[in-house]
Design a protein around this motif. Structure first.
Motif, PDB file in Angstrom:
ATOM      1  N   LEU A  37      43.453  17.317  69.567  1.00 55.55           N
ATOM      2  CA  LEU A  37      41.924  17.286  69.467  1.00 55.55           C
ATOM      3  C   LEU A  37      41.486  17.886  68.264  1.00 55.55           C
ATOM      4  O   LEU A  37      40.363  17.458  67.502  1.00 55.55           O
ATOM      5  N   ASN A  38      41.973  18.954  67.753  1.00 51.63           N
ATOM      6  CA  ASN A  38      41.697  19.713  66.571  1.00 51.63           C
ATOM      7  C   ASN A  38      41.946  18.415  65.496  1.00 51.63           C
ATOM      8  O   ASN A  38      41.382  18.645  64.340  1.00 51.63           O
ATOM      9  N   GLU A  39      43.298  18.032  65.355  1.00 52.20           N
ATOM     10  CA  GLU A  39      43.587  17.141  64.102  1.00 52.20           C
ATOM     11  C   GLU A  39      42.731  16.014  64.100  1.00 52.20           C
ATOM     12  O   GLU A  39      42.280  15.513  62.895  1.00 52.20           O
ATOM     13  N   HIS A  40      42.341  15.361  65.432  1.00 51.97           N
ATOM     14  CA  HIS A  40      41.828  14.002  65.238  1.00 51.97           C
ATOM     15  C   HIS A  40      40.216  14.091  65.486  1.00 51.97           C
ATOM     16  O   HIS A  40      39.281  13.243  65.015  1.00 51.97           O
ATOM     17  N   TYR A  41      39.619  15.069  66.091  1.00 53.87           N
ATOM     18  CA  TYR A  41      38.286  14.860  66.353  1.00 53.87           C
ATOM     19  C   TYR A  41      37.560  16.319  65.783  1.00 53.87           C
ATOM     20  O   TYR A  41      36.479  16.636  66.086  1.00 53.87           O
TER      21      TYR A  41
END
Length: 63
Positions: A37-41
């Motif tokens: 979630l941190n990487e993509h959003y």
């Protein structure tokens, strides 16, 4: 009659091992989802998963 030193050893408890494995995989899944979630959003979870602060200008000297 069973005495305190009769040589009987407790058997291995496979369910305790499976419980530890399940908790390990659950924790790993939570951490993996936080990373994804941190990487993509860009979700940061209150700064827990945010990248470290970059180097800014040097602070002004104290007077």
């Amino acid at each position: 009659m069973v005495g305190p030193n009769d040589g009987v050893k407790p058997s291995n408890n496979v369910y305790s091992f499976l419980l530890i494995v399940a908790f390990t995989f659950m924790l790993g899944g939570v951490v993996f989802n936080m990373m994804e979630l941190n990487e993509h959003y860009g979700v940061t979870f209150g700064g827990l998963m945010s990248p470290p602060a970059g180097k800014g200008p040097a602070p002004a000297p104290a007077k």
